[in-house]
Design a protein around this motif. Structure first.
Motif, PDB file in Angstrom:
ATOM      1  N   PHE A  78     -61.137 -28.206  45.670  1.00  0.00           N
ATOM      2  CA  PHE A  78     -61.214 -27.036  47.120  1.00  0.00           C
ATOM      3  C   PHE A  78     -60.415 -26.353  47.347  1.00  0.00           C
ATOM      4  O   PHE A  78     -58.986 -27.040  46.620  1.00  0.00           O
ATOM      5  CB  PHE A  78     -61.799 -28.117  48.457  1.00  0.00           C
ATOM      6  N   SER A  79     -60.097 -25.150  47.272  1.00  0.00           N
ATOM      7  CA  SER A  79     -59.157 -24.053  47.125  1.00  0.00           C
ATOM      8  C   SER A  79     -60.063 -22.991  47.697  1.00  0.00           C
ATOM      9  O   SER A  79     -61.200 -23.109  48.319  1.00  0.00           O
ATOM     10  CB  SER A  79     -58.852 -23.538  45.929  1.00  0.00           C
ATOM     11  N   LEU A  80     -58.834 -22.205  48.447  1.00  0.00           N
ATOM     12  CA  LEU A  80     -58.484 -21.040  49.148  1.00  0.00           C
ATOM     13  C   LEU A  80     -58.116 -19.832  48.925  1.00  0.00           C
ATOM     14  O   LEU A  80     -56.790 -20.504  48.431  1.00  0.00           O
ATOM     15  CB  LEU A  80     -59.788 -21.383  50.771  1.00  0.00           C
ATOM     16  N   ARG A  81     -58.055 -18.744  48.974  1.00  0.00           N
ATOM     17  CA  ARG A  81     -57.947 -17.873  49.253  1.00  0.00           C
ATOM     18  C   ARG A  81     -57.440 -16.773  50.340  1.00  0.00           C
ATOM     19  O   ARG A  81     -58.881 -16.275  50.654  1.00  0.00           O
ATOM     20  CB  ARG A  81     -57.263 -16.972  47.817  1.00  0.00           C
ATOM     21  N   ALA A  82     -56.524 -16.012  50.684  1.00  0.00           N
ATOM     22  CA  ALA A  82     -56.518 -15.143  51.635  1.00  0.00           C
ATOM     23  C   ALA A  82     -55.299 -14.149  52.235  1.00  0.00           C
ATOM     24  O   ALA A  82     -54.941 -14.326  51.394  1.00  0.00           O
ATOM     25  CB  ALA A  82     -56.694 -15.784  53.272  1.00  0.00           C
ATOM     26  N   SER A  83     -55.816 -12.894  51.611  1.00  0.00           N
ATOM     27  CA  SER A  83     -54.903 -11.590  51.402  1.00  0.00           C
ATOM     28  C   SER A  83     -54.763 -10.818  51.861  1.00  0.00           C
ATOM     29  O   SER A  83     -55.871 -10.432  52.145  1.00  0.00           O
ATOM     30  CB  SER A  83     -54.652 -11.717  49.810  1.00  0.00           C
ATOM     31  N   GLY A  84     -53.700  -9.527  52.362  1.00  0.00           N
ATOM     32  CA  GLY A  84     -54.544  -8.364  52.368  1.00  0.00           C
ATOM     33  C   GLY A  84     -53.326  -7.840  52.058  1.00  0.00           C
ATOM     34  O   GLY A  84     -52.463  -7.890  51.578  1.00  0.00           O
ATOM     35  N   ILE A  85     -53.495  -6.158  51.592  1.00  0.00           N
ATOM     36  CA  ILE A  85     -52.432  -5.026  50.824  1.00  0.00           C
ATOM     37  C   ILE A  85     -52.433  -4.583  51.623  1.00  0.00           C
ATOM     38  O   ILE A  85     -52.844  -3.464  52.463  1.00  0.00           O
ATOM     39  CB  ILE A  85     -53.558  -5.142  49.477  1.00  0.00           C
ATOM     40  N   LEU A  86     -51.015  -3.658  51.556  1.00  0.00           N
ATOM     41  CA  LEU A  86     -51.279  -2.387  52.752  1.00  0.00           C
ATOM     42  C   LEU A  86     -50.851  -1.036  51.008  1.00  0.00           C
ATOM     43  O   LEU A  86     -49.939  -1.398  50.420  1.00  0.00           O
ATOM     44  CB  LEU A  86     -49.395  -2.132  53.255  1.00  0.00           C
ATOM     45  N   LEU A  87     -51.795  -0.585  51.108  1.00  0.00           N
ATOM     46  CA  LEU A  87     -51.249   1.029  50.407  1.00  0.00           C
ATOM     47  C   LEU A  87     -51.179   2.317  51.050  1.00  0.00           C
ATOM     48  O   LEU A  87     -51.171   2.561  52.365  1.00  0.00           O
ATOM     49  CB  LEU A  87     -52.003   1.169  49.817  1.00  0.00           C
ATOM     50  N   HIS A  88     -50.290   2.922  50.571  1.00  0.00           N
ATOM     51  CA  HIS A  88     -49.350   4.272  51.384  1.00  0.00           C
ATOM     52  C   HIS A  88     -48.910   5.202  50.061  1.00  0.00           C
ATOM     53  O   HIS A  88     -48.685   5.036  48.934  1.00  0.00           O
ATOM     54  CB  HIS A  88     -48.178   3.938  51.970  1.00  0.00           C
ATOM     55  N   GLY A  89     -49.266   6.526  50.142  1.00  0.00           N
ATOM     56  CA  GLY A  89     -48.882   7.271  49.430  1.00  0.00           C
ATOM     57  C   GLY A  89     -49.544   8.144  49.374  1.00  0.00           C
ATOM     58  O   GLY A  89     -50.664   7.377  48.900  1.00  0.00           O
ATOM     59  N   GLU A  90     -49.583   9.609  47.936  1.00  0.00           N
ATOM     60  CA  GLU A  90     -50.832  10.618  47.848  1.00  0.00           C
ATOM     61  C   GLU A  90     -51.357  10.385  46.694  1.00  0.00           C
ATOM     62  O   GLU A  90     -50.539   8.966  46.272  1.00  0.00           O
ATOM     63  CB  GLU A  90     -50.190  11.725  48.199  1.00  0.00           C
ATOM     64  N   SER A  91     -52.802  10.732  46.305  1.00  0.00           N
ATOM     65  CA  SER A  91     -52.609   9.924  44.752  1.00  0.00           C
ATOM     66  C   SER A  91     -52.038  11.468  43.659  1.00  0.00           C
ATOM     67  O   SER A  91     -52.346  12.491  43.913  1.00  0.00           O
ATOM     68  CB  SER A  91     -53.494  10.230  45.097  1.00  0.00           C
ATOM     69  N   PRO A  92     -50.989  10.847  42.922  1.00  0.00           N
ATOM     70  CA  PRO A  92     -50.771  11.147  41.733  1.00  0.00           C
ATOM     71  C   PRO A  92     -51.901  12.214  41.159  1.00  0.00           C
ATOM     72  O   PRO A  92     -51.673  13.163  40.262  1.00  0.00           O
ATOM     73  CB  PRO A  92     -49.727  10.885  40.402  1.00  0.00           C
ATOM     74  N   SER A  93     -52.639  11.478  40.962  1.00  0.00           N
ATOM     75  CA  SER A  93     -54.181  12.386  39.940  1.00  0.00           C
ATOM     76  C   SER A  93     -54.636  13.576  40.574  1.00  0.00           C
ATOM     77  O   SER A  93     -55.182  14.313  39.586  1.00  0.00           O
ATOM     78  CB  SER A  93     -55.057  11.329  39.503  1.00  0.00           C
ATOM     79  N   GLU A  94     -54.635  13.194  42.197  1.00  0.00           N
ATOM     80  CA  GLU A  94     -55.543  14.038  43.041  1.00  0.00           C
ATOM     81  C   GLU A  94     -55.076  15.084  42.864  1.00  0.00           C
ATOM     82  O   GLU A  94     -55.410  16.487  42.724  1.00  0.00           O
ATOM     83  CB  GLU A  94     -56.213  13.336  43.638  1.00  0.00           C
ATOM     84  N   LYS A  95     -53.201  15.474  43.456  1.00  0.00           N
ATOM     85  CA  LYS A  95     -52.603  16.096  43.569  1.00  0.00           C
ATOM     86  C   LYS A  95     -52.100  17.357  42.707  1.00  0.00           C
ATOM     87  O   LYS A  95     -52.217  18.310  42.677  1.00  0.00           O
ATOM     88  CB  LYS A  95     -51.876  15.924  45.053  1.00  0.00           C
ATOM     89  N   TYR A  96     -51.681  16.106  41.182  1.00  0.00           N
ATOM     90  CA  TYR A  96     -51.293  16.918  40.335  1.00  0.00           C
ATOM     91  C   TYR A  96     -51.264  16.861  38.741  1.00  0.00           C
ATOM     92  O   TYR A  96     -51.285  18.205  38.486  1.00  0.00           O
ATOM     93  CB  TYR A  96     -49.378  16.162  40.111  1.00  0.00           C
ATOM     94  N   ILE A  97     -52.152  16.005  38.857  1.00  0.00           N
ATOM     95  CA  ILE A  97     -52.618  15.500  37.306  1.00  0.00           C
ATOM     96  C   ILE A  97     -53.802  15.637  37.474  1.00  0.00           C
ATOM     97  O   ILE A  97     -54.452  17.175  36.229  1.00  0.00           O
ATOM     98  CB  ILE A  97     -52.728  14.345  36.926  1.00  0.00           C
ATOM     99  N   GLY A  98     -55.101  15.822  37.561  1.00  0.00           N
ATOM    100  CA  GLY A  98     -56.234  15.982  37.760  1.00  0.00           C
ATOM    101  C   GLY A  98     -56.822  15.162  36.944  1.00  0.00           C
ATOM    102  O   GLY A  98     -58.122  15.372  36.330  1.00  0.00           O
ATOM    103  N   ASP A  99     -56.784  14.602  36.183  1.00  0.00           N
ATOM    104  CA  ASP A  99     -56.886  13.606  35.336  1.00  0.00           C
ATOM    105  C   ASP A  99     -57.661  12.417  35.795  1.00  0.00           C
ATOM    106  O   ASP A  99     -58.157  11.925  37.173  1.00  0.00           O
ATOM    107  CB  ASP A  99     -56.140  12.330  34.488  1.00  0.00           C
ATOM    108  N   ASP A 100     -59.549  12.289  35.008  1.00  0.00           N
ATOM    109  CA  ASP A 100     -60.366  11.069  35.702  1.00  0.00           C
ATOM    110  C   ASP A 100     -59.871   9.916  35.598  1.00  0.00           C
ATOM    111  O   ASP A 100     -60.254   8.466  36.240  1.00  0.00           O
ATOM    112  CB  ASP A 100     -61.946  11.324  34.741  1.00  0.00           C
TER     113      ASP A 100
END
Length: 404
Positions: A78-100
């Motif tokens: 039996f095993s379990l996992r619990a995790s959390g993430i913190l994301l911060h900062g603008e998207s370089p693709s959306e703001k500067y690159i325009g890539d898909d």
């Protein structure tokens, strides 16, 4: 207050259970493992794309794993996992690159969120396992180990799935309720399948605010379901750091998808993929090795953004004698826009018709200390946005990874 409560929920899981208590009365013993990881990234578009500019972003990842051990065996029951993430900062693709294809694989909606939360039971002496909870399909299906070195998202959760299903599917940075079943018939072959909520965002328009904290688990017929299967073979040797891996699989989604040309709805969507990894050269120096990988996937052109996507490359482990644990690599991604979209745009008289996007990436990881790894990176993006509307982009970045 929401950030504090979510952080308390994750970290408090380490408090109530003492693994030593589980040894009483011959009960299975257990072990906790708590990992804290933080990634800081500075990424700059130095030419082409939308405009020049630099983004500083980060990803924090707190993960708690627990596994019990049988008193008469050494495999987890039996095993379990619990995790959390913190994301911060603008998207370089959306703001500067325009890539898909998304130049940074830590690009996501800014929030502190509950991430993975699952339970797993192993049976048949470890030959089978059942996992359920809030899951990531990209952590178990269609990935390549060697592709994990690279920063562009297309080397991770592949474009032939992420761009063709609803809101990328259950992958970074949003998990989805689901269940996964896995069988290992021998030490080399395996078969696995999973079924998940069809819209991990719980918002058909892709608004990340709806599930900003990772605790919106809506399951209804309107969202449909997302399913995957995979059969694979893995061969490892004591002398090699690169196992030989073969994978073949597919995916499906039960929702309705519009036909690009007629506008009629297709009930369901699907695609197929395969992947290969292997070592091609080993030196006399221990750990110095060259591994290559290749992956490709297809999907129907009448209802998908990309009908074909291919990625591949190499990792060179321990190339420098003055370092230990370093790796350098180069990779390429090619994603072809569906012919149906091209035909539709030609009929509409669009000047810069969609065609394809190509990414060439060169990178390396260099351990500076046991807890800090440096990763410089260069990406050349041809046809950002999958057309000639934007000039080719040159992206440079440096990533710092802290692990405690």
């Amino acid at each position: 207050m929401k950030y504090f409560l979510l952080f308390f929920l994750i970290t408090s899981l380490t408090i109530p259970v003492d693994a030593a208590v589980l040894n009483k009365n011959d009960m299975p013993s257990g072990e906790f493992n708590l990992t804290l990881n933080y990634t800081s990234e500075t990424m700059a578009n130095v030419s082409g794309g939308l405009k020049r500019g630099t983004i500083i972003s980060g990803l924090g990842h707190l993960m708690l794993d627990y596994a019990t051990q049988e008193s008469s065996g050494d495999h987890s029951r039996f095993s379990l996992r619990a995790s959390g993430i913190l994301l911060h900062g603008e998207s370089p693709s959306e703001k500067y690159i325009g890539d898909d294809l998304t130049a940074s694989n830590i690009d996501g909606y800014d929030s502190f969120r509950l991430y993975e939360l699952w339970f797993q039971h192993s049976f048949w002496n470890g030959w089978g396992s059942l996992r359920f909870g809030s899951l990531l399909a990209d952590a178990e299906f269609a990935f390549t180990d060697l592709g994990g070195l690279f920063l562009n998202s297309a080397f991770g959760w592949p474009t032939f799935i992420s761009a063709n299903t609803v809101n990328t599917g259950p992958a970074f940075f949003v998990t989805a309720p689901g269940i996964r079943f896995r069988l290992e018939s021998t030490k080399s072959w395996y078969l696995q399948g999973g079924i998940y909520d069809g819209d991990s965002f719980d918002n058909s328009a892709g608004d990340g605010a709806t599930n900003a904290y990772g605790i919106s688990w809506q399951i209804n017929p309107q969202q449909g379901y997302f399913a995957m299967f995979e059969i694979g073979h893995t061969k490892t040797t004591l002398s090699s750091v690169v196992p030989s891996i073969f994978k073949l699989g597919g995916w499906s989604h039960s929702s309705s998808f519009d036909d690009h040309l007629t506008g009629e709805q297709h009930q369901g969507n699907y695609g197929f993929f395969f992947a290969l990894e292997r070592s091609v050269w080993e030196s006399n120096r221990k750990g110095q090795e060259l591994g290559v990988f290749f992956r490709s996937g297809i999907a129907p052109k009448d209802r998908n953004r990309y009908e074909l996507a291919i990625d591949g490359g190499f990792n060179f482990f321990n190339p420098f004698t003055i370092m230990e644990g370093d790796v350098v690599g180069a990779g390429i991604v090619f994603a072809k826009v569906s012919d149906s979209i091209v035909q539709l745009e030609e009929q509409a008289g669009i000047h810069s018709i969609s065609d394809y996007e190509i990414v060439l990436e060169v990178t390396g990881q260099f351990p500076a200390t046991p807890w800090l790894t440096l990763q410089p990176n260069v990406q050349w993006i041809y046809h950002p946005g999958s057309s000639s509307a934007l000039s080719n982009s040159l992206v440079i970045s440096i990533r710092l990874n802290f692990t405690f």
